[in-house]
Design an enzyme around this catalytic site. Structure first.
Site, mmCIF file in Angstrom:
data_model
loop_
_atom_site.group_PDB
_atom_site.id
_atom_site.type_symbol
_atom_site.label_atom_id
_atom_site.label_comp_id
_atom_site.label_asym_id
_atom_site.label_seq_id
_atom_site.Cartn_x
_atom_site.Cartn_y
_atom_site.Cartn_z
ATOM 1 C CG HIS A 309 -2.055 0.939 1.107
ATOM 2 N ND1 HIS A 309 -1.936 2.284 1.369
ATOM 3 C CD2 HIS A 309 -3.314 0.736 0.687
ATOM 4 C CE1 HIS A 309 -3.096 2.862 1.131
ATOM 5 N NE2 HIS A 309 -3.965 1.947 0.713
ATOM 6 C CG ASP A 367 -8.372 -3.986 -2.591
ATOM 7 O OD1 ASP A 367 -7.584 -3.046 -2.530
ATOM 8 O OD2 ASP A 367 -9.593 -3.838 -2.753
HETATM 9 C C1 SDX Z 1 -6.126 0.231 -3.009
HETATM 10 O O1 SDX Z 1 -4.294 4.783 -2.221
HETATM 11 C C2 SDX Z 1 -5.229 4.136 -1.582
HETATM 12 O O2 SDX Z 1 -5.610 4.487 -0.501
HETATM 13 C C3 SDX Z 1 -5.792 2.913 -2.302
HETATM 14 C C4 SDX Z 1 -6.840 2.134 -1.548
HETATM 15 C C5 SDX Z 1 -8.088 2.939 -1.314
HETATM 16 O O3 SDX Z 1 -8.836 2.599 -0.384
HETATM 17 O O4 SDX Z 1 -8.375 3.859 -2.121
HETATM 18 O O5 SDX Z 1 -6.333 1.702 -0.304
HETATM 19 C C6 SDX Z 1 -7.267 0.887 -2.332
HETATM 20 O O6 SDX Z 1 -5.856 0.569 -4.130
HETATM 21 C C7 SDX Z 1 -5.294 -0.763 -2.236
HETATM 22 C C8 SDX Z 1 -4.068 -1.289 -3.075
HETATM 23 C C9 SDX Z 1 -4.586 -2.401 -3.986
HETATM 24 N N1 SDX Z 1 -3.542 -2.776 -4.955
HETATM 25 C C10 SDX Z 1 -2.931 -3.969 -4.883
HETATM 26 O O7 SDX Z 1 -3.118 -4.799 -3.986
HETATM 27 C C11 SDX Z 1 -2.021 -4.254 -6.071
HETATM 28 C C12 SDX Z 1 -0.676 -4.795 -5.559
HETATM 29 N N2 SDX Z 1 0.014 -3.724 -4.877
HETATM 30 C C13 SDX Z 1 0.987 -2.924 -5.632
HETATM 31 O O8 SDX Z 1 0.553 -2.650 -6.926
HETATM 32 C C14 SDX Z 1 1.551 -1.747 -4.833
HETATM 33 O O9 SDX Z 1 1.851 -2.232 -3.610
HETATM 34 C C15 SDX Z 1 0.733 -0.485 -4.677
HETATM 35 C C16 SDX Z 1 0.325 0.083 -6.000
HETATM 36 C C17 SDX Z 1 -0.473 -0.751 -3.856
HETATM 37 C C18 SDX Z 1 1.605 0.534 -3.960
HETATM 38 O O10 SDX Z 1 2.648 0.840 -4.780
HETATM 39 P P1 SDX Z 1 3.786 1.879 -4.324
HETATM 40 O O11 SDX Z 1 3.522 2.465 -3.001
HETATM 41 O O12 SDX Z 1 4.011 2.807 -5.477
HETATM 42 O O13 SDX Z 1 5.006 0.933 -4.081
HETATM 43 P P2 SDX Z 1 6.093 0.640 -5.180
HETATM 44 O O14 SDX Z 1 5.425 0.210 -6.437
HETATM 45 O O15 SDX Z 1 7.026 1.791 -5.193
HETATM 46 O O16 SDX Z 1 6.810 -0.661 -4.565
HETATM 47 C C19 SDX Z 1 7.885 -0.515 -3.636
HETATM 48 C C20 SDX Z 1 8.639 -1.849 -3.751
HETATM 49 C C21 SDX Z 1 9.050 -2.172 -5.202
HETATM 50 O O17 SDX Z 1 10.177 -3.029 -5.120
HETATM 51 P P3 SDX Z 1 11.671 -2.379 -5.277
HETATM 52 O O18 SDX Z 1 11.619 -1.463 -6.474
HETATM 53 O O19 SDX Z 1 11.871 -1.627 -3.956
HETATM 54 O O20 SDX Z 1 12.595 -3.552 -5.436
HETATM 55 O O21 SDX Z 1 7.767 -2.930 -3.361
HETATM 56 C C22 SDX Z 1 7.528 -3.787 -4.472
HETATM 57 C C23 SDX Z 1 7.905 -2.997 -5.732
HETATM 58 O O22 SDX Z 1 8.310 -3.874 -6.769
HETATM 59 N N3 SDX Z 1 6.110 -4.140 -4.448
HETATM 60 C C24 SDX Z 1 5.634 -5.367 -4.635
HETATM 61 C C25 SDX Z 1 4.242 -5.241 -4.454
HETATM 62 N N4 SDX Z 1 3.933 -3.971 -4.192
HETATM 63 C C26 SDX Z 1 5.090 -3.276 -4.190
HETATM 64 N N5 SDX Z 1 6.253 -6.545 -4.935
HETATM 65 C C27 SDX Z 1 5.437 -7.623 -5.045
HETATM 66 N N6 SDX Z 1 4.084 -7.591 -4.887
HETATM 67 C C28 SDX Z 1 3.468 -6.430 -4.594
HETATM 68 N N7 SDX Z 1 2.141 -6.402 -4.430
#
Ligand code: SDX
Length: 433
Positions: A309, A367
């Site tokens: 998140h 989720d």
């Molecule tokens: C919602 O904003 C809100 O409040 C949203 C929400 C709401 O109520 O409105 O809470 C609802 O959208 C919840 C989130 C639902 N999405 C998912 O579950 C999809 C999976 N999650 C990812 O897509 C991700 O975690 C996000 C989009 C939720 C957050 O992304 P960020 O904060 O931009 O984090 P990032 O992409 O910069 O990741 C940081 C690191 C990266 O690795 P490195 O570059 O440091 O090596 O963490 C890794 C990412 O690759 N990473 C994951 C991951 N999420 C982040 N690796 C594996 N699986 C994941 N799910």
């Protein structure tokens, strides 16, 4: 000015400095007012994804990502989940206060007056293919609502703004249920206003005219909880989209349609559907380690849906509440050890022991579990994000209304850092070689 707190930014090249005022909030981070940076030092700030940027001042919701805190108008989500109901939360988010008794019945009556949709909408729905994704239908239908309500689109009129907000909160369940009924070839049901908001939605979804239908209280309570937890969440992607669209003066139905379109993405509201698809792909607990490894591989686009998140870096308080509701519901519905839920719990256990996830603070978000509840309630997979949209509509319209009540009503227009071609002259086709 006394007690004025500033941070001085100094350009090490020119030696020039500018004082940026620190603006305190009621809770959480104070913010640095950087509006004088371009004129005083000639710099924009750079923050792709706005992870460190406050786009506005808001009074609606507060999140503390480190402590796992979520407040709606100051009330902790745990207390609202335990004591309130979705429509009362709608009033709280819209007007800032829990309704007193007289106001509560007035607000209920207002919502009930607008639960039906114009019959023209049903002809509109018939234009879609039967296998159309209901989110695609919802974007189009909500955007088209403005063509049915010419009389109340003057956004400078507070009464018009409020009526548009009430109409969308009241009509989203009816429109969503119609999309579902159309996709399964069943006749549309009409709202029954003697029912509560959630019961009414369930009867429009699952009742048929030939049979009586009474939704199970367990299902109503589980869906009520889901909708309370999803009602608002600060400046998330879809809410920021609604505010940005609203800042251009677009009509409220178009703004909410833009929010629905943004919510559809799997990184945002589409994650609940993506979680179930992922659990079905895994299908066997023995396969979990392989998927966890894929999620860690930068060269593999696969992500563990339902994990991570932007704000919550310890736990999503909504996930905590909904995880328990999952357990209770599966027991009540005698769904036994629903295989998907078993895989979800095993995946959670494995991921939370893996240092890749621990060091990146990737915990299950709301989720991760909401899809299990919706599956157990018999909600079809392609309706999951639609349920999220029904709930989040109140958050979107509350923020849209707040935009007009604040003094920060400028059109949203971020800057950029240009890294394209340097200025160059036109070359005629004959000279291009
Ligand atoms: C919602 O904003 C809100 O409040 C949203 C929400 C709401 O109520 O409105 O809470 C609802 O959208 C919840 C989130 C639902 N999405 C998912 O579950 C999809 C999976 N999650 C990812 O897509 C991700 O975690 C996000 C989009 C939720 C957050 O992304 P960020 O904060 O931009 O984090 P990032 O992409 O910069 O990741 C940081 C690191 C990266 O690795 P490195 O570059 O440091 O090596 O963490 C890794 C990412 O690759 N990473 C994951 C991951 N999420 C982040 N690796 C594996 N699986 C994941 N799910």
């Amino acid at each position: 000015m006394k007690n004025r707190k500033v941070v001085t930014v100094t350009d090490s090249t020119s030696g020039e400095s500018v004082e940026c005022e620190v603006l305190e909030g009621v809770h959480g981070h104070a913010v640095l007012d950087i509006r004088s940076l371009p004129s005083k030092l000639g710099y924009f700030t750079y923050d792709p994804g706005f992870a460190s940027t406050a786009s506005c001042s808001s009074t609606i919701t507060y999140i503390d990502g480190q402590e796992g805190v979520l407040l709606y108008r100051g009330y902790p989500i745990e207390q609202l989940a335990q004591h309130s109901n979705f429509l009362e939360v709608c009033h709280l988010l819209l007007y800032g206060e829990l309704p007193a008794k007289a106001r509560w019945s007035e607000f209920n009556a207002e919502i009930r007056r607008h639960t039906m949709v114009h019959e023209g909408i049903r002809r509109f729905i018939a234009g879609y293919q039967h296998d159309a994704h209901p989110m695609g239908m919802l974007v189009g239908i909500v955007g088209a609502l403005s063509t049915f309500y010419h009389d109340t689109l003057d956004i400078s009129e507070p009464e018009h703004r409020e009526l548009a907000a009430i109409r969308m909160i009241a009509k989203l369940p009816s429109i969503a249920a119609d999309c579902y009924k159309y996709s399964i070839g069943q006749p549309f049901m009409y709202p029954i206003n003697s029912l509560g908001y959630v019961e009414n939605f369930l009867q429009m979804m699952f009742a048929v005219r030939a049979e009586p239908y009474i939704p199970s209280p367990v299902a109503v309570r589980a869906l009520e909880l889901m909708m309370i937890l999803h009602a608002d969440h600060e400046q998330n992607a879809s809410t920021s989209t609604v505010r940005l669209a609203g800042s251009s003066g677009a009509n409220p139905y178009a703004c909410v349609a833009a929010g629905i379109a943004t919510l559809w993405g799997p990184a945002h509201g589409g994650a609940n559907e993506a979680v179930i698809n992922m659990l079905r792909d895994i299908s066997d607990p023995a396969e979990i380690p392989r998927y966890v490894e894929r999620a860690k591989d930068r060269n593999d686009p696969f992500r563990l849906m339902g994990f991570g998140h932007r704000v919550y870096k310890n736990f999503d308080p909504r996930a905590t509440l909904i995880r328990q509701a999952c357990h209770d519901l599966l027991q009540d519905l005698d769904a036994g050890n629903q295989p998907l839920f078993e895989i979800a719990l095993r995946l959670e256990e494995i991921a939370l022991q893996d240092e890749y996830f621990v060091e990146r603070n990737l915990y299950p978000n709301v989720d991760f579990y909401s899809g299990i509840i919706l599956s157990a309630l018999g909600i079809p997979l392609n309706m999951f994000t639609v349920i999220f949209a029904i709930s989040r509509t109140v958050g979107w319209v509350a923020h849209w209304m707040e935009f007009f009540s604040g003094e920060e009503q400028r059109i949203g227009r971020p800057q950029q850092r240009y890294v394209g071609a340097a200025r160059r002259d036109y070359v005629r086709m004959t000279d291009r070689g």
